[in-house]
Design an enzyme around this catalytic site. Sequence first.
Site, PDB file in Angstrom:
ATOM      1  N   CYS A   1      17.317   0.188   4.610  1.00 33.96           N
ATOM      2  CA  CYS A   1      16.742   0.675   3.341  1.00 33.96           C
ATOM      3  C   CYS A   1      17.679   1.636   2.611  1.00 33.96           C
ATOM      4  CB  CYS A   1      15.400   1.366   3.587  1.00 33.96           C
ATOM      5  SG  CYS A   1      14.234   0.311   4.438  1.00 33.96           S
TER       6      CYS A   1
ATOM      7  N   HIS B   1      13.665   4.396  -3.116  1.00 32.76           N
ATOM      8  CA  HIS B   1      13.533   3.147  -2.369  1.00 32.76           C
ATOM      9  C   HIS B   1      12.063   2.736  -2.400  1.00 32.76           C
ATOM     10  CE1 HIS B   1      13.359   0.220   0.712  1.00 32.76           C
ATOM     11  NE2 HIS B   1      12.781   1.009   1.587  1.00 32.76           N
TER      12      HIS B   1
ATOM     13  N   ASN C   1       8.585  -4.384  -0.151  1.00 29.46           N
ATOM     14  CA  ASN C   1       9.784  -3.667   0.269  1.00 29.46           C
ATOM     15  C   ASN C   1      10.926  -4.673   0.438  1.00 29.46           C
ATOM     16  OD1 ASN C   1      11.768  -2.225   1.607  1.00 29.46           O
ATOM     17  ND2 ASN C   1      10.357  -1.250   3.044  1.00 29.46           N
TER      18      ASN C   1
HETATM   19  N1  ACO Z   1      -4.078  -5.655   7.531  1.00 24.80           N
HETATM   20  C1  ACO Z   1      -5.191  -5.124   8.062  1.00 24.80           C
HETATM   21  N2  ACO Z   1      -5.178  -4.235   9.062  1.00 24.80           N
HETATM   22  C2  ACO Z   1      -3.996  -3.861   9.557  1.00 24.80           C
HETATM   23  C3  ACO Z   1      -2.783  -4.377   9.035  1.00 24.80           C
HETATM   24  C4  ACO Z   1      -2.871  -5.307   7.999  1.00 24.80           C
HETATM   25  N3  ACO Z   1      -1.771  -5.851   7.442  1.00 24.80           N
HETATM   26  N4  ACO Z   1      -1.771  -3.809   9.713  1.00 24.80           N
HETATM   27  C5  ACO Z   1      -2.302  -2.967  10.615  1.00 24.80           C
HETATM   28  N5  ACO Z   1      -3.657  -3.006  10.519  1.00 24.80           N
HETATM   29  C6  ACO Z   1      -4.650  -2.258  11.288  1.00 24.80           C
HETATM   30  C7  ACO Z   1      -4.076  -1.668  12.537  1.00 24.80           C
HETATM   31  O1  ACO Z   1      -4.090  -2.620  13.573  1.00 24.80           O
HETATM   32  C8  ACO Z   1      -5.014  -0.508  12.805  1.00 24.80           C
HETATM   33  O2  ACO Z   1      -6.169  -1.002  13.407  1.00 24.80           O
HETATM   34  P1  ACO Z   1      -6.941  -0.147  14.559  1.00 24.80           P
HETATM   35  O3  ACO Z   1      -7.307   1.149  13.897  1.00 24.80           O
HETATM   36  O4  ACO Z   1      -8.090  -1.022  14.889  1.00 24.80           O
HETATM   37  O5  ACO Z   1      -5.937   0.026  15.654  1.00 24.80           O
HETATM   38  C9  ACO Z   1      -5.396  -0.056  11.405  1.00 24.80           C
HETATM   39  O6  ACO Z   1      -5.070  -1.132  10.525  1.00 24.80           O
HETATM   40  C10 ACO Z   1      -4.668   1.188  10.952  1.00 24.80           C
HETATM   41  O7  ACO Z   1      -3.305   1.022  11.232  1.00 24.80           O
HETATM   42  P2  ACO Z   1      -2.294   2.193  11.014  1.00 24.80           P
HETATM   43  O8  ACO Z   1      -0.944   1.731  11.458  1.00 24.80           O
HETATM   44  O9  ACO Z   1      -2.832   3.442  11.599  1.00 24.80           O
HETATM   45  O10 ACO Z   1      -2.334   2.310   9.433  1.00 24.80           O
HETATM   46  P3  ACO Z   1      -1.630   3.354   8.539  1.00 24.80           P
HETATM   47  O11 ACO Z   1      -2.634   4.063   7.733  1.00 24.80           O
HETATM   48  O12 ACO Z   1      -0.645   4.194   9.285  1.00 24.80           O
HETATM   49  O13 ACO Z   1      -0.824   2.430   7.547  1.00 24.80           O
HETATM   50  C11 ACO Z   1       1.407   1.590   7.197  1.00 24.80           C
HETATM   51  C12 ACO Z   1       0.159   1.544   8.056  1.00 24.80           C
HETATM   52  C13 ACO Z   1       1.067   1.061   5.795  1.00 24.80           C
HETATM   53  C14 ACO Z   1       2.481   0.719   7.803  1.00 24.80           C
HETATM   54  C15 ACO Z   1       1.852   3.057   7.109  1.00 24.80           C
HETATM   55  O14 ACO Z   1       2.003   3.614   8.376  1.00 24.80           O
HETATM   56  C16 ACO Z   1       3.146   3.186   6.378  1.00 24.80           C
HETATM   57  O15 ACO Z   1       3.218   2.983   5.189  1.00 24.80           O
HETATM   58  N6  ACO Z   1       4.215   3.579   7.066  1.00 24.80           N
HETATM   59  C17 ACO Z   1       5.524   3.613   6.482  1.00 24.80           C
HETATM   60  C18 ACO Z   1       6.175   2.377   6.886  1.00 24.80           C
HETATM   61  C19 ACO Z   1       7.069   1.783   5.856  1.00 24.80           C
HETATM   62  O16 ACO Z   1       7.004   2.024   4.665  1.00 24.80           O
HETATM   63  N7  ACO Z   1       7.921   0.949   6.366  1.00 24.80           N
HETATM   64  C20 ACO Z   1       8.818   0.234   5.550  1.00 24.80           C
HETATM   65  C21 ACO Z   1      10.155   0.205   6.114  1.00 24.80           C
HETATM   66  S1  ACO Z   1      10.850   1.792   6.182  1.00 24.80           S
HETATM   67  C22 ACO Z   1      11.102   2.197   4.675  1.00 24.80           C
HETATM   68  O17 ACO Z   1      11.449   1.366   3.923  1.00 24.80           O
HETATM   69  C23 ACO Z   1      10.882   3.604   4.310  1.00 24.80           C
END
Ligand code: ACO
Length: 332
Positions: free
Chosen positions: A113, A259, A289
């Site tokens: 990224c 980003h 992304n």
């Molecule tokens: N659809 C539905 N439910 C989902 C999905 C999906 N696509 N993905 C995960 N879940 C579920 C999980 O299994 C979990 O279920 P559980 O509570 O029964 O265990 C629940 O949703 C919550 O999951 P979390 O991972 O706790 O959700 P969170 O609120 O943290 O959001 C996310 C997840 C969007 C990935 C967040 O952590 C985030 O934005 N992190 C940053 C990651 C990022 O941007 N990465 C990109 C690459 S790095 C960069 O470019 C900066």
Amino acid sequence: MRYTRIAGVGHYVPERVVSNHELEKHMETSDEWIVERSGIRERRFAADTETSTDLGLAAAKAALDNAGWKPEDVQFIVYATLSPDMFFPGNGVLLQRDLGIEGVGALDVRNQCSGFIYGLATADGFIRMGMYDRVLLVGAELHSSGLVMTTEGRDTAVLFGDGGGAVCLEVTDDPDGGRLLAHNLHADGRYAEDLAMLAPSAAKRPWFSASMIDEGLTTTKMNGREVFRHAVTRFPQAINEVLEQEGVQASDIDLLIPHQANLRIIDAVKKKMGLSDDKVFANLQKYGNTTAASIPLAFSEAVAEGRAKRGDLICMAAFGSGFTWGASLFRF
Ligand code: ACO
């Protein structure tokens, strides 16, 4: 004195639009979950015949057109991607071949990224040291064919998309005109495994095996919460550092191009920096992304929409896998 100016910018996205509703057909997810957690509404997926170099090539051609350059004007290529056509060599040489400019050097950047920011600082260094007068910098990614389109892969499958962006960078001696002003680049390898694809790997014996697929080593693994936690801290740090380097304030910025990972991260950064909506550009709602492509793709659209204008003070900032992060400040 030698400085670097942005002579042109361009982007390319594949035609196929994939909405959140389309993803619902493949995995247990919902438009509501994806929009609420990430802000993403749709993304582009490449055609079966398109390669990641093709995406970079189309973006490069658009940037060359915008700059009024011919391929022969390019003296060096910097290519940032985590999704190359081959394990080696990198996409830089493939782009060079496709542009028909044999002999021109090509450097591949493996900083995910942050790849575009690392590439921009590198190209700026080459130009300012007098090695080249004109450098083509490309960021392009083809994520779609690597995504696991099942419920098992939903944590990352809903986030990523395909696309490319490019800028043409050239030497200038005008300190008061458009030019790159400052950069900073950072990394913390203690978090390497928090956002990574672990195989194929030269640390394994052998590099490739069927069991790697079964063990899930050949797909992206992400500790989403850890990435989020670090991102909201590192973005403002990198932006503040680049502002301090130039002795300017956040309020002096005409446009911040972060980003495009997650709208919640962008909103948190916007709040911490005290920037208004009109000073922060976001297009991840349409593209998801696109990793190394996201900043040049956003910049190119911002220019096309008149949000980024010649003379503007623009800041770009990135955070991602590595962890790596950084920022660049420039007068456009
Ligand atoms: N659809 C539905 N439910 C989902 C999905 C999906 N696509 N993905 C995960 N879940 C579920 C999980 O299994 C979990 O279920 P559980 O509570 O029964 O265990 C629940 O949703 C919550 O999951 P979390 O991972 O706790 O959700 P969170 O609120 O943290 O959001 C996310 C997840 C969007 C990935 C967040 O952590 C985030 O934005 N992190 C940053 C990651 C990022 O941007 N990465 C990109 C690459 S790095 C960069 O470019 C900066």
